[in-house]
Design an enzyme around this catalytic site. Structure first.
Site, PDB file in Angstrom:
ATOM      1  N   TYR A 145       0.840  -1.063   0.019  1.00  0.00           N
ATOM      2  CA  TYR A 145       0.051   0.157  -0.092  1.00  0.00           C
ATOM      3  C   TYR A 145       0.851   1.331   0.136  1.00  0.00           C
ATOM      4  CZ  TYR A 145       0.534  -0.598   5.110  1.00  0.00           C
ATOM      5  OH  TYR A 145       1.262  -0.331   6.293  1.00  0.00           O
ATOM      6  N   PRO A 146       0.410   2.238  -0.624  1.00  0.00           N
ATOM      7  CA  PRO A 146       1.216   3.619  -0.489  1.00  0.00           C
ATOM      8  C   PRO A 146       0.510   4.656   0.649  1.00  0.00           C
ATOM      9  CG  PRO A 146      -0.782   3.837  -2.051  1.00  0.00           C
ATOM     10  CD  PRO A 146      -0.942   2.194  -1.497  1.00  0.00           C
ATOM     11  N   ASP A 148       1.030   8.535   2.739  1.00  0.00           N
ATOM     12  CA  ASP A 148       1.586   9.963   2.698  1.00  0.00           C
ATOM     13  C   ASP A 148       2.064  10.234   4.313  1.00  0.00           C
ATOM     14  OD1 ASP A 148       1.422  10.459   0.134  1.00  0.00           O
ATOM     15  OD2 ASP A 148      -0.640  11.395   0.326  1.00  0.00           O
ATOM     16  N   ARG A 149       2.717  11.408   4.471  1.00  0.00           N
ATOM     17  CA  ARG A 149       2.722  11.953   5.857  1.00  0.00           C
ATOM     18  C   ARG A 149       1.828  13.129   5.682  1.00  0.00           C
ATOM     19  NH1 ARG A 149       3.950   8.151   8.790  1.00  0.00           N
ATOM     20  NH2 ARG A 149       6.035   7.295   8.596  1.00  0.00           N
ATOM     21  N   HIS A 172       8.137   4.391  16.424  1.00  0.00           N
ATOM     22  CA  HIS A 172       7.510   3.455  15.229  1.00  0.00           C
ATOM     23  C   HIS A 172       8.333   2.092  15.150  1.00  0.00           C
ATOM     24  CE1 HIS A 172       6.446   2.066  11.036  1.00  0.00           C
ATOM     25  NE2 HIS A 172       7.737   2.254  10.857  1.00  0.00           N
ATOM     26  N   GLN A 185       9.463  -5.718   6.339  1.00  0.00           N
ATOM     27  CA  GLN A 185       8.980  -4.576   5.489  1.00  0.00           C
ATOM     28  C   GLN A 185      10.233  -3.944   4.366  1.00  0.00           C
ATOM     29  OE1 GLN A 185      10.833  -4.172   8.274  1.00  0.00           O
ATOM     30  NE2 GLN A 185      11.533  -2.148   8.487  1.00  0.00           N
ATOM     31  N   SER A 223       1.778   7.397  12.826  1.00  0.00           N
ATOM     32  CA  SER A 223       0.502   6.938  11.860  1.00  0.00           C
ATOM     33  C   SER A 223      -0.668   7.708  12.323  1.00  0.00           C
ATOM     34  CB  SER A 223       0.502   5.428  12.083  1.00  0.00           C
ATOM     35  OG  SER A 223       1.580   4.833  11.194  1.00  0.00           O
TER      36      SER A 223
HETATM   37  C1  VOV Z   1       8.098  -4.396  10.191  1.00  0.00           C
HETATM   38  C2  VOV Z   1       8.628  -3.711  10.966  1.00  0.00           C
HETATM   39  C3  VOV Z   1       8.951  -2.369  10.787  1.00  0.00           C
HETATM   40  C4  VOV Z   1      10.284  -1.996  11.440  1.00  0.00           C
HETATM   41  C5  VOV Z   1      11.245  -2.564  12.055  1.00  0.00           C
HETATM   42  C6  VOV Z   1      10.442  -0.249  10.743  1.00  0.00           C
HETATM   43  C7  VOV Z   1      11.226   0.395  11.307  1.00  0.00           C
HETATM   44  C8  VOV Z   1      11.407   1.682  10.377  1.00  0.00           C
HETATM   45  C9  VOV Z   1      12.554   2.682  10.869  1.00  0.00           C
HETATM   46  C10 VOV Z   1      13.865   2.187  11.887  1.00  0.00           C
HETATM   47  C11 VOV Z   1      12.403   3.821  10.154  1.00  0.00           C
HETATM   48  C12 VOV Z   1      13.281   4.760  10.061  1.00  0.00           C
HETATM   49  C13 VOV Z   1      14.347   4.978   9.495  1.00  0.00           C
HETATM   50  C14 VOV Z   1      14.339   4.379   8.115  1.00  0.00           C
HETATM   51  O1  VOV Z   1      14.615   3.288   7.962  1.00  0.00           O
HETATM   52  O2  VOV Z   1      13.898   5.398   7.348  1.00  0.00           O
HETATM   53  C15 VOV Z   1      11.122   3.579   9.500  1.00  0.00           C
HETATM   54  C16 VOV Z   1      10.609   4.333   8.495  1.00  0.00           C
HETATM   55  C17 VOV Z   1       9.401   4.335   7.807  1.00  0.00           C
HETATM   56  N1  VOV Z   1       8.553   3.365   8.278  1.00  0.00           N
HETATM   57 FE1  VOV Z   1       8.764   1.618   9.189  1.00  0.00          FE
HETATM   58  N2  VOV Z   1       9.368  -0.203  10.197  1.00  0.00           N
HETATM   59  C18 VOV Z   1       8.518  -1.300  10.074  1.00  0.00           C
HETATM   60  C19 VOV Z   1       6.991  -1.666   9.586  1.00  0.00           C
HETATM   61  C20 VOV Z   1       6.627  -0.215   8.823  1.00  0.00           C
HETATM   62  C21 VOV Z   1       5.208  -0.237   8.633  1.00  0.00           C
HETATM   63  C22 VOV Z   1       3.995  -1.359   8.802  1.00  0.00           C
HETATM   64  C23 VOV Z   1       4.780   0.957   7.770  1.00  0.00           C
HETATM   65  C24 VOV Z   1       3.481   1.387   7.569  1.00  0.00           C
HETATM   66  C25 VOV Z   1       2.919   1.974   8.554  1.00  0.00           C
HETATM   67  C26 VOV Z   1       1.550   1.868   8.928  1.00  0.00           C
HETATM   68  O3  VOV Z   1       1.156   2.649   9.926  1.00  0.00           O
HETATM   69  O4  VOV Z   1       0.867   1.215   8.254  1.00  0.00           O
HETATM   70  C27 VOV Z   1       6.081   1.674   7.853  1.00  0.00           C
HETATM   71  C28 VOV Z   1       6.154   2.837   7.315  1.00  0.00           C
HETATM   72  C29 VOV Z   1       7.376   3.569   7.298  1.00  0.00           C
HETATM   73  C30 VOV Z   1       7.844   4.907   6.632  1.00  0.00           C
HETATM   74  C31 VOV Z   1       6.685   5.338   5.635  1.00  0.00           C
HETATM   75  C32 VOV Z   1       8.897   5.084   6.859  1.00  0.00           C
HETATM   76  C33 VOV Z   1       9.733   6.479   6.393  1.00  0.00           C
HETATM   77  C34 VOV Z   1       9.254   7.516   6.971  1.00  0.00           C
HETATM   78  C35 VOV Z   1       9.861   8.947   7.013  1.00  0.00           C
HETATM   79  O5  VOV Z   1       8.901   9.805   7.307  1.00  0.00           O
HETATM   80  O6  VOV Z   1      10.842   9.099   6.604  1.00  0.00           O
HETATM   81  N3  VOV Z   1       6.983   0.984   8.662  1.00  0.00           N
HETATM   82  N4  VOV Z   1      10.668   2.349   9.723  1.00  0.00           N
END
Ligand code: VOV
Length: 249
Positions: A145-146, A148-149, A172, A185, A223
């Site tokens: 899925y896509p 936004d912030r 998060h 992910q 989120s």
């Molecule tokens: C499956 C587990 C999991 C784990 C361990 C994890 C960890 C992390 C870390 C450590 C970081 C920050 C550093 C980087 O790596 O960028 C991120 C970053 C990010 N994430 Fe994440 N995320 C997961 C999972 C995970 C999910 C399920 C989602 C969807 C959110 C949801 O509500 O549906 C998501 C989204 C994101 C996004 C869009 C970003 C970039 C955001 C931005 O604004 O820059 N993410 N995420």
């Protein structure tokens, strides 16, 4: 002034969703169908060879529901290669029976919210490079899925200071880590490339884990206050050896 975060960017990504024209497929002769399947198996073998050389990666899943029948995710070092893949699939015999359903263009992204450890640029670390150029897992299920912030009134991600954004993403990541081994992910950035800001691709052995992680994350501030979500696609893995049986009519 609010500071952007530096991103580390890896392979380019194409999510390509197709619906099968089953009516046309059934009307085709056996020879035509066999030719289409053999040609497609050749393409799969070619993509597997690219993956074995670590010059890219791909997966194929069967979409559940009516949004599409197949979802491919391709990763390649350049956009040109993604274009070549699409074109080759379109020109193939099977391509005559595939109706475009949806696509998404992005690039594997990690961000540098955490300060460099001992002055080492994280981008130079082998483990970072592996995450930027990942071999996609062939787990049983995919969810894409896509998102936004949000940029509305008090809920504007892009007016938050970088350290605040870093803290929210750290929270998060703590939720995410609870799903280690259950959900993997791949976050791809698509600002300037497609209609949303990020693509979220999740892999799981058990589809219920998608619902659990996405639900639990809805309560993380990043989120609940700053997340906007697009259409969801879920699917079941289609290994090469099951392609012919899947297409049998
Ligand atoms: C499956 C587990 C999991 C784990 C361990 C994890 C960890 C992390 C870390 C450590 C970081 C920050 C550093 C980087 O790596 O960028 C991120 C970053 C990010 N994430 Fe994440 N995320 C997961 C999972 C995970 C999910 C399920 C989602 C969807 C959110 C949801 O509500 O549906 C998501 C989204 C994101 C996004 C869009 C970003 C970039 C955001 C931005 O604004 O820059 N993410 N995420």
């Amino acid at each position: 002034m609010v500071e952007a975060v530096e991103t580390m960017d890896g392979w380019y990504s194409l999510h390509d969703l197709r619906t099968i024209d089953w009516t046309a497929w059934k009307l085709a002769s056996n020879e035509e169908r066999n030719e289409a399947i053999a040609g497609f198996e050749k393409l799969l073998a070619k993509w597997d060879a690219v993956e074995a050389e670590k010059n890219g990666s791909h997966v194929l899943y069967k979409v559940v529901g009516q949004k599409a029948d197949l979802i491919f995710m391709f990763l390649r070092p350049t956009m040109e290669e993604l274009n070549d893949i699409e074109t080759e699939l379109n020109k193939s015999k099977l391509g005559e029976f595939l109706i475009p359903a949806h696509s998404y263009v992005s690039v594997v992204e990690l961000s540098k919210y955490r300060p460099a450890k001992d002055g080492v640029d994280p981008e130079t670390l082998p483990e970072t490079q592996e995450r930027l150029k990942p071999i996609l897992p062939k787990w049983e299920h995919i969810c894409f899925y896509p998102m936004d912030r949000r940029r509305e009134g008090e809920e504007n991600w892009y007016t938050l200071e970088k350290d605040v954004r870093g803290k929210l993403l750290y929270e998060h990541s703590k939720t995410g880590r609870k799903y280690a081994g259950k959900v993997k992910q791949i976050i791809t950035g698509s600002i300037g490339l497609d209609d949303w800001e990020w693509g979220v691709t999740l892999f799981a052995h058990e589809p219920l884990q998608f619902k659990k992680i996405v639900y639990e994350m809805r309560f993380d501030e990043v989120s609940s206050r700053y997340g906007e979500f697009g259409e969801f696609f879920v699917g079941n893995h289609l290994p090469n050896e099951n392609v012919a049986a899947y297409l049998e009519v």
